[in-house]
Enzyme design. Structure first.
Site, PDB file in Angstrom:
ATOM      1  N   SER A  53       0.880  -1.290   0.035  1.00  0.00           N
ATOM      2  CA  SER A  53       0.035   0.099  -0.280  1.00  0.00           C
ATOM      3  C   SER A  53       1.044   1.314   0.148  1.00  0.00           C
ATOM      4  O   SER A  53       1.787   1.409  -0.930  1.00  0.00           O
ATOM      5  CB  SER A  53      -1.086   0.020   1.119  1.00  0.00           C
ATOM      6  OG  SER A  53      -1.900   0.787   1.229  1.00  0.00           O
ATOM      7  N   ASP A  73      -9.197  -5.563  -4.786  1.00  0.00           N
ATOM      8  CA  ASP A  73      -8.792  -4.046  -4.455  1.00  0.00           C
ATOM      9  C   ASP A  73      -9.987  -3.136  -5.349  1.00  0.00           C
ATOM     10  O   ASP A  73     -10.455  -3.716  -5.982  1.00  0.00           O
ATOM     11  CB  ASP A  73      -7.437  -3.705  -5.032  1.00  0.00           C
ATOM     12  CG  ASP A  73      -6.319  -3.613  -4.026  1.00  0.00           C
ATOM     13  OD1 ASP A  73      -6.581  -3.290  -2.852  1.00  0.00           O
ATOM     14  OD2 ASP A  73      -5.162  -4.336  -4.443  1.00  0.00           O
ATOM     15  N   HIS A  90      -7.446  -5.921  -0.259  1.00  0.00           N
ATOM     16  CA  HIS A  90      -6.328  -4.858   0.074  1.00  0.00           C
ATOM     17  C   HIS A  90      -5.573  -5.435   1.420  1.00  0.00           C
ATOM     18  O   HIS A  90      -4.195  -5.176   1.391  1.00  0.00           O
ATOM     19  CB  HIS A  90      -6.883  -3.753   0.214  1.00  0.00           C
ATOM     20  CG  HIS A  90      -5.663  -2.581   0.329  1.00  0.00           C
ATOM     21  ND1 HIS A  90      -5.139  -1.959  -0.832  1.00  0.00           N
ATOM     22  CD2 HIS A  90      -5.244  -1.883   1.552  1.00  0.00           C
ATOM     23  CE1 HIS A  90      -4.174  -1.287  -0.580  1.00  0.00           C
ATOM     24  NE2 HIS A  90      -4.232  -0.931   0.757  1.00  0.00           N
TER      25      HIS A  90
END
Length: 306
Positions: A166, A249, A281
């Site tokens: 991320s 995602d 995610h």
């Protein structure tokens, strides 16, 4: 489908009150809205719990060097997870944590050492000053400095690898895009795993994510990896890059990864794209504790450790 209502991606108990999202862009950049496994606030709590538990396991399995300074700042510390082996010829993976540049820390970031130390791989979890204490320029500078420190401290390693998730994938991409002539060493990074990252910061300027970061357009442009492909080609042309994205995602997160992958590919760099099925995610990175997980096997193969 994502939850009709979900809260911002922030640490439970954070001082900023949780509130419903307004606007499609904010929803796109709120990963907790897109998990199919549980409600938004629950997926974040479960994520933090999984990372903490994995890190505790790693600390029980490896020799550790904790809170090693890589600079003069209070936040400039790293943790090393070292295999119990006499061999000096070990690959080393630097892990850069996520948390939207505003939470999480190295304290929850040792989990990927669980399957790797048994294979003779050193894992280093890097801390950096998250917002609001740290701004984007500082965080990028800190992670670059941490890599220089690791190379100096572990000059005998057989190969240096990066993994970021991320916000950490963004920071890892910025490390790959460094002009090392300004530093005392030129790290030879052999491989990098960029997992569910953001490579263009401009779309988040008008979202809640930028509230603690306070980025201007100028700051966002100079810290966007997609604007620095030329630098990456100069400094990291020998690096094998894996751009990984979760099946669940958000479309915008997936587009960020796909667009960045295409840019790297078009420049002739050694890059592959991994679209990881049955992940969101959060569990796309949580599963790095499992030696049978696809991304772990891929990393070990890259290191010649299969």
């Amino acid at each position: 489908m994502p939850n009709a209502k979900c809260t911002h991606y922030q640490q439970p108990g954070s001082s900023q009150a949780e509130r419903p999202l307004s606007g499609e862009l904010e929803k796109q950049y709120s990963p907790s809205c897109w998990s199919h496994r549980m409600a938004a606030d629950d997926v974040i709590k479960a994520h933090i719990k999984a990372l903490k538990e994995g890190t505790e396991r790693a600390r029980g399995l490896a020799q550790t060097l904790l809170n090693v300074p890589y600079g003069d700042g209070d936040g400039e510390r790293l943790d090393a997870y070292i295999p119990t082996t006499d061999s000096l010829d070990m690959p080393l993976v630097v892990y850069l944590h996520g948390g939207y540049w505003q939470f999480l820390s190295k304290e929850e970031s040792g989990f990927m050492a669980v399957p790797l130390v048994d294979k003779g791989v050193v894992v280093v979890a890097v801390g950096y000053d998250v917002a609001p204490k740290g701004n984007m320029d500082l965080m990028v500078s800190q992670v670059r400095k941490s890599i220089v420190s690791v190379v100096q401290q572990y000059s005998h390693i057989s190969g240096l690898y990066l993994c970021g998730h991320s916000a950490g994938a963004h920071l890892a991409a910025m490390v790959l895009s460094t002009d090392w002539s300004q530093y005392s060493v030129t790290p030879q990074i052999k491989g990098a795993f960029l997992v569910s990252g953001i490579y263009d910061l401009l779309p988040i300027l008008s979202t809640y994510i930028n509230e603690p970061l306070k980025m201007t357009e100028e700051v966002a442009i100079r810290n966007s990896p997609n604007k620095l492909i030329h630098l990456l080609k100069l400094s990291s042309s020998g690096c094998q890059i894996v751009v990984a994205v979760a099946e669940n995602d958000s479309p915008e997160f997936r587009k960020q990864s796909e667009d960045y992958y295409k840019m790297l590919k078009e420049t002739g760099l050694n890059v592959t794209m991994e679209d990881v099925p049955n992940t969101d995610h959060f569990n796309i990175i949580e599963q790095l504790v499992d030696g049978e997980y696809h991304l772990v096997k891929l990393l070990l193969k890259m290191m010649g450790k299969t």
